[in-house]
Every structure is written in C-alpha cells, then in structure tokens.
Design an enzyme around this catalytic site. Structure first.
Site, PDB file in Angstrom:
ATOM      1  N   ASP A  40       3.812 -54.681  12.531  1.00 23.15           N
ATOM      2  CA  ASP A  40       4.422 -54.488  13.674  1.00 23.15           C
ATOM      3  C   ASP A  40       5.930 -54.345  13.585  1.00 23.15           C
ATOM      4  OD1 ASP A  40       4.834 -54.573  16.734  1.00 23.15           O
ATOM      5  OD2 ASP A  40       5.240 -56.655  16.389  1.00 23.15           O
ATOM      6  N   ASP A  42       9.095 -55.066  16.428  1.00 26.35           N
ATOM      7  CA  ASP A  42       9.700 -56.177  17.156  1.00 26.35           C
ATOM      8  C   ASP A  42       9.045 -57.574  17.163  1.00 26.35           C
ATOM      9  OD1 ASP A  42      11.742 -54.667  18.271  1.00 26.35           O
ATOM     10  OD2 ASP A  42      10.077 -53.546  19.421  1.00 26.35           O
ATOM     11  N   GLU A  87       3.347 -60.459  29.531  1.00 26.82           N
ATOM     12  CA  GLU A  87       2.872 -60.169  28.184  1.00 26.82           C
ATOM     13  C   GLU A  87       2.425 -61.218  27.517  1.00 26.82           C
ATOM     14  OE1 GLU A  87       5.965 -58.364  25.587  1.00 26.82           O
ATOM     15  OE2 GLU A  87       4.960 -59.068  23.743  1.00 26.82           O
ATOM     16  N   SER A 155       4.980 -49.487  15.775  1.00 28.29           N
ATOM     17  CA  SER A 155       5.598 -50.267  16.774  1.00 28.29           C
ATOM     18  C   SER A 155       5.630 -49.509  18.392  1.00 28.29           C
ATOM     19  CB  SER A 155       7.083 -50.079  16.342  1.00 28.29           C
ATOM     20  OG  SER A 155       7.923 -50.591  17.371  1.00 28.29           O
ATOM     21  N   LYS A 204      -2.604 -49.769  20.620  1.00 23.86           N
ATOM     22  CA  LYS A 204      -2.128 -49.334  19.118  1.00 23.86           C
ATOM     23  C   LYS A 204      -3.364 -48.979  18.551  1.00 23.86           C
ATOM     24  CE  LYS A 204       1.933 -51.903  18.471  1.00 23.86           C
ATOM     25  NZ  LYS A 204       2.864 -53.111  17.678  1.00 23.86           N
ATOM     26  N   ASP A 229       2.673 -59.834  16.051  1.00 27.22           N
ATOM     27  CA  ASP A 229       3.230 -61.035  16.597  1.00 27.22           C
ATOM     28  C   ASP A 229       2.607 -61.054  18.083  1.00 27.22           C
ATOM     29  OD1 ASP A 229       5.178 -58.883  17.849  1.00 27.22           O
ATOM     30  OD2 ASP A 229       5.724 -60.799  19.083  1.00 27.22           O
TER      31      ASP A 229
HETATM   32  P1  TMP Z   1       6.440 -53.961  19.103  1.00 30.41           P
HETATM   33  O1  TMP Z   1       5.216 -53.585  19.243  1.00 30.41           O
HETATM   34  O2  TMP Z   1       7.374 -53.335  17.986  1.00 30.41           O
HETATM   35  O3  TMP Z   1       6.379 -55.459  19.101  1.00 30.41           O
HETATM   36  O4  TMP Z   1       7.257 -53.554  20.346  1.00 30.41           O
HETATM   37  C1  TMP Z   1       6.980 -54.131  21.806  1.00 30.41           C
HETATM   38  C2  TMP Z   1       7.680 -55.011  22.164  1.00 30.41           C
HETATM   39  O5  TMP Z   1       8.926 -54.523  23.226  1.00 30.41           O
HETATM   40  C3  TMP Z   1       7.267 -56.005  23.213  1.00 30.41           C
HETATM   41  O6  TMP Z   1       7.212 -57.366  22.889  1.00 30.41           O
HETATM   42  C4  TMP Z   1       7.893 -55.790  24.577  1.00 30.41           C
HETATM   43  C5  TMP Z   1       9.317 -55.244  24.084  1.00 30.41           C
HETATM   44  N1  TMP Z   1       9.868 -54.577  25.397  1.00 30.41           N
HETATM   45  C6  TMP Z   1      11.278 -54.810  25.737  1.00 30.41           C
HETATM   46  O7  TMP Z   1      11.677 -55.852  25.052  1.00 30.41           O
HETATM   47  N2  TMP Z   1      11.798 -54.191  26.789  1.00 30.41           N
HETATM   48  C7  TMP Z   1      11.183 -53.023  27.092  1.00 30.41           C
HETATM   49  O8  TMP Z   1      11.681 -52.550  28.033  1.00 30.41           O
HETATM   50  C8  TMP Z   1       9.743 -52.786  26.846  1.00 30.41           C
HETATM   51  C9  TMP Z   1       9.170 -51.666  27.488  1.00 30.41           C
HETATM   52  C10 TMP Z   1       9.123 -53.373  25.830  1.00 30.41           C
HETATM   53 MG    MG Z   2       5.980 -57.399  18.380  1.00 30.50          MG
END
Ligand code: TMP
Ligand code: MG
Length: 288
Positions: A40, A42, A87, A155, A204, A229
């Site tokens: 992943d 973020d 979340e 991601s 995913k 995460d």
């Molecule tokens: P990831 O799959 O790379 O972790 O990305 C998802 C993350 O993005 C999740 O933890 C929520 C975050 N997110 C924001 O911070 N702002 C937003 O507007 C959206 C839609 C998701």
């Molecule tokens: Mg993440």
C-alpha cells in the site's frame, strides 16, 4: 527469531512468531527470485506523523495545495473529518463502512475535478508538500531494484501524485509498478476526471482481479511480502495465482488499543506506531 534481531524491536507484535519463522524459512528456501512485494502507499510507505504532526496522504497533498480554492479545501477537510473516523472505527463492520468509503472517494474526486487542476503544476505541489516516505525507504526501494524483486504499489490514493513522490525521492526504479487512481486530463492538461474503476480502501481485491495481466507476468513469483496499514490492504495479493507463501506486515498507526486485536488476527507482523521500514528491510535482507 534469532536470525532477524529487528523482530524483537519494541514496535513488533506477532500473534504467532513460530508461523512467521516458518513462512520466512520457506521463502528463503524458495529463493529471492520467487519473491514479490505488494505494498500500500499512504501511511504504509509514507509516514503517518513526523515531530507530532500528521503527514499528508496523496489526497491531502492536493487538499493543502494552492491548486484548489479555499472553499474546496474547506469541503475536503470536512469530508476528511467526517469519513476518516469511520475508516478507523473498529466498532463498524466492513459492510457498514464500504458504502461510506465509496461516498468519501466519490465526493472528494468530484470536488477535485471542479478545480481545473493543471497537470504541469503537480510536481511543484508535491515538492512543496510535507509528504514523507518512511525512514529506510531508500534501502527498501534500492535493495528491491538491485535484486530485481518486483514492487507493486497498490494505492487508493492518486497515482499521479504518488508517482511524483517516489520520482522526487529518486526511487521510482523500473521494478516498481503502480495500481492506483489516475487523473485524466483534457488536451490542454486540465483535470477532467479520474480514469477507470475507482480504487477505495475496501475494493483492492477487485482492483487486483481487474489487473490479472500484471500477476500473470509474475506467475513465477508465488512468495509475497505484503505491506499495508488498513485491513482493506489484506486483499491486495488476491490476483497472485498459485500463491505459496505470504507474509503480511501491517502498520498500526492510529487508534492502537481499539484495533490491535483485529490487526494481530489478520497481519502476521504488526508494527505499532513505527515510522520506519526497519523491520521490512531486515526481512528483505534476510530473504536475499
Ligand atoms: P492508500 O490505499 O494508498 O492507503 O490510500 C488511501 C488513504 O487515502 C486512506 O487512508 C484515506 C485517504 N484519503 C484522504 O486522505 N483524503 C481523501 O479525500 C480520500 C478520498 C482518501
Ligand atoms: Mg494506507
């Protein structure tokens, strides 16, 4: 666990250390040319916080930028304040959260598309942002490249932004492949939509199954190191056929006490409030 001293770090929790040992031994035996890494982005490859301040996700990099109006920034912050607590809420089921997460992503993307964001300004915005890869990222990316181990970054963030983060960090090597939400620009380079099927934190698996071609190319790599995460990250490897071993490493960044048990039940190794890639790196060094 004598062979990997980092597994005794205070941030490391394991439900079944013996199982981790067995998986690692099978992987070593199979050889590093049978291994692939699926991660992943973020809050997994990037830091959750630095000096007590939260680090941005791909979306937050745009939210905090001058590319969007203050009205739009306000709306995106409101969405974050509404949906992020959902979340990470361990009292709600995935079934309950899923439609709400789709709602979050859909609304956020609609707002972003209204902003006429220019493609040529994205690199500057990333450069000026507080985005930070976790400590040890250089070793992780360089080591995988050196050993020709494929790294799939999967991601629900924004592909154009995350590519820029790793490009600017000098680690967007040819062994890196990205599945994410990509922006679609019109002929003058202005954002008009997001491409393809939306990837959010709970689909995913579907994303992986839409990209079976990628896994087909890697069918000789049935040993997977998975980094995530969120509990939604656990299905990122579902496109791998004939999987032999999978070792799942989960970063538990927030709401630790509420979520610890569920993370221990589903990840083989849980890293609690660990802002580094020390443990994944130690495992990779052991495997190669
Ligand atoms: P990831 O799959 O790379 O972790 O990305 C998802 C993350 O993005 C999740 O933890 C929520 C975050 N997110 C924001 O911070 N702002 C937003 O507007 C959206 C839609 C998701
Ligand atoms: Mg993440």
């Amino acid at each position: 666990m004598l062979k990997i001293p980092e597994l005794s770090n205070p941030s490391v929790c394991m439900r079944d250390p013996q199982r981790v040992q067995d998986i690692l031994q099978s992987m070593v035996k199979a050889g590093s040319n049978t291994v692939q890494v699926i991660s992943d982005f973020d809050m997994t490859l990037t830091r959750f916080a630095h000096n007590g301040k939260r680090c941005p996700t791909c979306h937050n990099i745009l939210d905090d930028s001058k590319l969007i109006s203050s009205d739009c920034r306000q709306k995106l912050k409101e969405l974050l304040n509404t949906y992020y607590p959902i979340e990470i809420d361990s009292s709600r089921s995935v079934e309950e959260k899923l439609p709400l997460m789709v709602e979050w992503w859909t609304k956020a993307h609609e707002i972003l598309v209204e902003q006429k964001i220019r493609k040529d300004l994205l690199a500057g915005v990333v450069r000026e942002s507080d985005a930070m890869l976790r400590e040890g990222y250089q070793l992780l990316f360089d080591h995988l490249h050196e050993h020709s181990i494929p790294l799939l970054i999967f991601s629900a963030g924004i592909g154009d932004i995350l590519e820029e983060v790793i490009r600017q960090a000098g680690v967007f090597h040819p062994n890196v492949k990205v599945f994410s939400n990509y922006m679609d620009f019109d002929e003058s380079g202005v954002l008009k939509a997001f491409k393809g099927e939306l990837i959010h934190i709970y689909n995913k698996r579907e994303g992986a199954l839409l990209n079976t071609g990628h896994f087909q190319e890697l069918r000789t790599r049935p040993n997977v190191l998975l980094l995530g995460d969120s509990l939604g990250d656990l299905t990122m490897a579902d496109g791998v056929q004939d999987m032999e071993n999978i070792l799942k490493i989960g970063f538990l960044n927030d709401k630790v006490e509420d979520r610890k048990q569920s993370y221990l039940d589903s990840y083989d190794i849980v890293l609690i409030k660990d802002e580094t890639l020390e443990v994944p790196n130690a495992i990779l060094l052991y495997l190669t």
